[in-house]
Design a protein around this motif. Structure first.
Motif, PDB file in Angstrom:
ATOM      1  N   GLY A 129      66.116  21.636 -22.224  1.00  0.00           N
ATOM      2  CA  GLY A 129      66.464  20.150 -21.140  1.00  0.00           C
ATOM      3  C   GLY A 129      67.104  19.747 -22.554  1.00  0.00           C
ATOM      4  N   ASP A 130      67.926  19.845 -23.156  1.00  0.00           N
ATOM      5  CA  ASP A 130      68.657  18.976 -24.461  1.00  0.00           C
ATOM      6  C   ASP A 130      69.865  20.017 -24.265  1.00  0.00           C
ATOM      7  N   ALA A 131      70.333  18.718 -23.095  1.00  0.00           N
ATOM      8  CA  ALA A 131      71.539  19.394 -22.527  1.00  0.00           C
ATOM      9  C   ALA A 131      72.857  18.759 -23.263  1.00  0.00           C
ATOM     10  N   ALA A 132      72.460  17.978 -24.467  1.00  0.00           N
ATOM     11  CA  ALA A 132      73.487  17.576 -25.487  1.00  0.00           C
ATOM     12  C   ALA A 132      73.604  18.285 -26.411  1.00  0.00           C
ATOM     13  N   ARG A 133      72.358  19.265 -27.018  1.00  0.00           N
ATOM     14  CA  ARG A 133      72.959  20.227 -28.292  1.00  0.00           C
ATOM     15  C   ARG A 133      73.476  20.866 -26.806  1.00  0.00           C
ATOM     16  N   ALA A 134      73.035  21.412 -25.607  1.00  0.00           N
ATOM     17  CA  ALA A 134      73.640  23.344 -25.389  1.00  0.00           C
ATOM     18  C   ALA A 134      75.125  22.656 -25.088  1.00  0.00           C
ATOM     19  N   LEU A 135      75.145  21.625 -24.879  1.00  0.00           N
ATOM     20  CA  LEU A 135      77.125  21.532 -24.808  1.00  0.00           C
ATOM     21  C   LEU A 135      77.614  21.560 -26.001  1.00  0.00           C
ATOM     22  N   VAL A 136      77.414  20.971 -26.865  1.00  0.00           N
ATOM     23  CA  VAL A 136      77.312  20.974 -28.289  1.00  0.00           C
ATOM     24  C   VAL A 136      78.356  22.988 -28.178  1.00  0.00           C
ATOM     25  N   LEU A 137      76.800  23.394 -28.374  1.00  0.00           N
ATOM     26  CA  LEU A 137      76.853  24.954 -28.586  1.00  0.00           C
ATOM     27  C   LEU A 137      77.343  25.594 -27.391  1.00  0.00           C
ATOM     28  N   LEU A 138      78.065  25.582 -26.786  1.00  0.00           N
ATOM     29  CA  LEU A 138      78.209  25.903 -25.324  1.00  0.00           C
ATOM     30  C   LEU A 138      79.461  25.677 -25.915  1.00  0.00           C
ATOM     31  N   ARG A 139      80.594  24.907 -26.447  1.00  0.00           N
ATOM     32  CA  ARG A 139      82.170  24.264 -26.370  1.00  0.00           C
ATOM     33  C   ARG A 139      82.191  24.691 -28.348  1.00  0.00           C
ATOM     34  N   ARG A 140      81.621  24.896 -28.622  1.00  0.00           N
ATOM     35  CA  ARG A 140      81.696  25.326 -30.026  1.00  0.00           C
ATOM     36  C   ARG A 140      81.730  27.775 -29.345  1.00  0.00           C
ATOM     37  N   LEU A 141      80.995  27.912 -28.907  1.00  0.00           N
ATOM     38  CA  LEU A 141      81.244  29.708 -28.249  1.00  0.00           C
ATOM     39  C   LEU A 141      82.189  29.692 -27.871  1.00  0.00           C
ATOM     40  N   LEU A 142      82.384  29.182 -26.814  1.00  0.00           N
ATOM     41  CA  LEU A 142      84.016  28.691 -25.823  1.00  0.00           C
ATOM     42  C   LEU A 142      85.117  29.075 -27.097  1.00  0.00           C
ATOM     43  N   ASP A 143      85.145  28.176 -28.283  1.00  0.00           N
ATOM     44  CA  ASP A 143      86.062  27.822 -28.640  1.00  0.00           C
ATOM     45  C   ASP A 143      86.436  29.111 -29.613  1.00  0.00           C
ATOM     46  N   GLY A 144      85.061  29.644 -29.699  1.00  0.00           N
ATOM     47  CA  GLY A 144      85.037  30.676 -31.180  1.00  0.00           C
ATOM     48  C   GLY A 144      85.437  32.121 -30.186  1.00  0.00           C
ATOM     49  N   GLY A 145      85.474  32.118 -28.553  1.00  0.00           N
ATOM     50  CA  GLY A 145      86.461  32.928 -28.474  1.00  0.00           C
ATOM     51  C   GLY A 145      84.731  33.918 -27.594  1.00  0.00           C
ATOM     52  N   GLU A 146      83.579  33.322 -27.343  1.00  0.00           N
ATOM     53  CA  GLU A 146      82.827  34.125 -26.870  1.00  0.00           C
ATOM     54  C   GLU A 146      83.001  34.190 -24.851  1.00  0.00           C
ATOM     55  N   ALA A 147      82.831  35.647 -24.852  1.00  0.00           N
ATOM     56  CA  ALA A 147      83.090  35.640 -23.281  1.00  0.00           C
ATOM     57  C   ALA A 147      82.226  34.999 -22.297  1.00  0.00           C
ATOM     58  N   PRO A 148      83.042  33.430 -21.298  1.00  0.00           N
ATOM     59  CA  PRO A 148      81.913  33.606 -20.309  1.00  0.00           C
ATOM     60  C   PRO A 148      80.959  34.313 -20.068  1.00  0.00           C
ATOM     61  N   LEU A 149      81.386  35.056 -19.527  1.00  0.00           N
ATOM     62  CA  LEU A 149      80.114  36.168 -18.115  1.00  0.00           C
ATOM     63  C   LEU A 149      79.072  36.124 -19.233  1.00  0.00           C
ATOM     64  N   ARG A 150      79.402  36.695 -20.576  1.00  0.00           N
ATOM     65  CA  ARG A 150      77.956  36.912 -21.141  1.00  0.00           C
ATOM     66  C   ARG A 150      77.020  36.293 -21.849  1.00  0.00           C
ATOM     67  N   LEU A 151      78.067  34.541 -21.713  1.00  0.00           N
ATOM     68  CA  LEU A 151      77.101  33.558 -21.766  1.00  0.00           C
ATOM     69  C   LEU A 151      76.181  33.029 -20.172  1.00  0.00           C
ATOM     70  N   SER A 152      77.156  33.516 -19.106  1.00  0.00           N
ATOM     71  CA  SER A 152      76.541  33.305 -17.983  1.00  0.00           C
ATOM     72  C   SER A 152      75.036  34.536 -17.532  1.00  0.00           C
ATOM     73  N   TYR A 153      75.441  35.549 -18.469  1.00  0.00           N
ATOM     74  CA  TYR A 153      74.214  36.569 -18.154  1.00  0.00           C
ATOM     75  C   TYR A 153      72.725  35.880 -19.183  1.00  0.00           C
ATOM     76  N   LEU A 154      73.247  35.685 -20.420  1.00  0.00           N
ATOM     77  CA  LEU A 154      72.488  34.860 -20.961  1.00  0.00           C
ATOM     78  C   LEU A 154      71.090  33.758 -20.850  1.00  0.00           C
ATOM     79  N   LEU A 155      71.319  32.855 -19.592  1.00  0.00           N
ATOM     80  CA  LEU A 155      71.578  31.888 -19.208  1.00  0.00           C
ATOM     81  C   LEU A 155      70.185  32.582 -17.914  1.00  0.00           C
ATOM     82  N   THR A 156      70.968  33.571 -17.498  1.00  0.00           N
ATOM     83  CA  THR A 156      70.448  33.921 -16.054  1.00  0.00           C
ATOM     84  C   THR A 156      69.542  34.570 -16.584  1.00  0.00           C
ATOM     85  N   ARG A 157      69.402  35.483 -17.739  1.00  0.00           N
ATOM     86  CA  ARG A 157      68.458  35.857 -18.299  1.00  0.00           C
ATOM     87  C   ARG A 157      67.628  35.883 -18.837  1.00  0.00           C
TER      88      ARG A 157
END
Length: 348
Positions: free
Chosen positions: A229-257
């Motif tokens: 439930g740490d939204a601030a940290r999760a959003l920082v990490l999300l932006r870092r991954l997207l800026d680094g070229g990580e695929a959005p669908l992979r991130l969606s899959y991992l959150l769903t998992r």
């Protein structure tokens, strides 16, 4: 189903004892592990004469008779010599018949001081004569996806090469983050050993430090932050991954998992299962299972089912609506990190 042949570990153990088998047949989808075992197999030969006693060849590029002549020659200053032949078509039914005959004849009378390794592809024809001959001798080696126990063994062995050991929680963390990726695991172990400096034991803090800087480690921490439930940290990490070229669908899959694991854990707890039983049922290391159970306290079953429904909708939005993936995933993070009482009712 696992092959009844040799394991990669047994191949290396025999070579380190100076007694490799006269031939092996390597095959399977775990190609990094194939390459790693071949490198370490060659490394068992004395370095000063290795170049004289080690030959890597591609199938079809050199006459098989020439290669078999080389492996049949007495080694130079070493107890044995190594010939590796990579041939993706070797066991597919499309292999060159004359090559197959030559190998079959050799397998019947292998050179006493030679070690021939035939490296086939991911898929093999187990009804073929060459495979059956190698299997009958007990010298097939299947390189399949590694289970957690095998990953732990490789990690401990890598740490030992640096003169160190891994604390149980550090080892469990590494195996969990690696998710079956042996290359990532061994690279992380090596970095953690170097980071640990003079310490004989690598602790969880050292492992977290080196893993957190990698894309795979960042993904692991993102999923963990969302579950906490740490939204601030999760959003920082999300932006870092997207800026680094990580695929959005992979991130969606991992959150769903992660939400599926939380839901499954809650159902198991409702059945009266202990934390140890939950971990075993979900195939998670102990410390990961314990953290999952802590995260689970934020949600009841209805909330988790609703979160899972929301994430399935996120997957659809990413695939079909043309919306900005960053905005879609940020909404999903906010949704997951809301307090339990505010989770219901959100839709977008």
């Amino acid at each position: 189903m696992k092959s009844q042949g040799l394991t990669p570990g047994k191949v290396l153990a025999r070579a380190r004892e100076g007694r490799p088998e006269p031939f092996y047949l390597f095959y399977g989808p775990e190609r990094y592990l194939v390459r790693l075992v071949l490198e370490r197999l060659a490394g068992c030969l004395p370095e000063e004469v290795r170049a004289f006693n080690c030959l890597f060849a591609e199938g079809g590029q050199r006459p098989v008779a020439e290669l078999l002549g080389w492996i049949s020659t007495f080694p130079v200053g070493a107890p044995w010599r190594l010939l590796v032949v990579r041939d993706e078509e070797l066991l597919t039914g499309r292999s060159r018949r004359e090559d197959e005959e030559a190998y079959l004849n050799y397998l019947a009378r292998p050179a006493p001081a030679g070690c021939l390794v035939l490296v086939a592809g991911a898929e093999v024809d187990t009804a073929g004569r060459l495979y059956r001959a190698a299997a009958a001798a007990g010298r097939t080696v299947a390189f399949e996806a590694l289970e957690a126990g095998e990953m732990r063994r490789w990690a401990r062995e890598e740490a030992s090469a640096y003169g160190k050991s891994l604390r149980p929680d550090a080892l469990a963390y590494l195996v969990s983050v690696a998710e079956g990726d042996l290359s990532f695991l061994l690279g992380s172990v090596a970095k953690a050993c170097l980071y640990a400096g003079e310490a004989n034991e690598v602790d969880l803090a050292a492992v977290r430090e080196v893993v957190s800087a990698t894309p795979q480690g960042t993904i692991f921490n993102l999923v963990d932050a969302a579950g906490e439930g740490d939204a601030a940290r999760a959003l920082v990490l999300l932006r870092r991954l997207l800026d680094g070229g990580e695929a959005p669908l992979r991130l969606s899959y991992l959150l769903t998992r992660q939400v599926r694991l939380l839901l499954w854990a809650r159902l198991l707890v409702a059945e009266g299962r202990s934390s140890a039983e939950v971990g075993r049922q979900l195939g998670l290391p102990g410390f990961v299972a314990e953290r999952l159970l802590r995260q689970m306290q934020r949600f009841d079953t209805d909330r988790l089912e609703e979160a899972l429904e929301e994430l399935l909708a996120v997957d659809v939005r990413l695939k079909s609506t043309g919306r900005d993936p960053r905005a879609v995933l940020e909404e999903a993070i906010w949704f997951l990190c809301r307090p339990a009482r505010g989770l219901a009712g959100h839709r977008g």
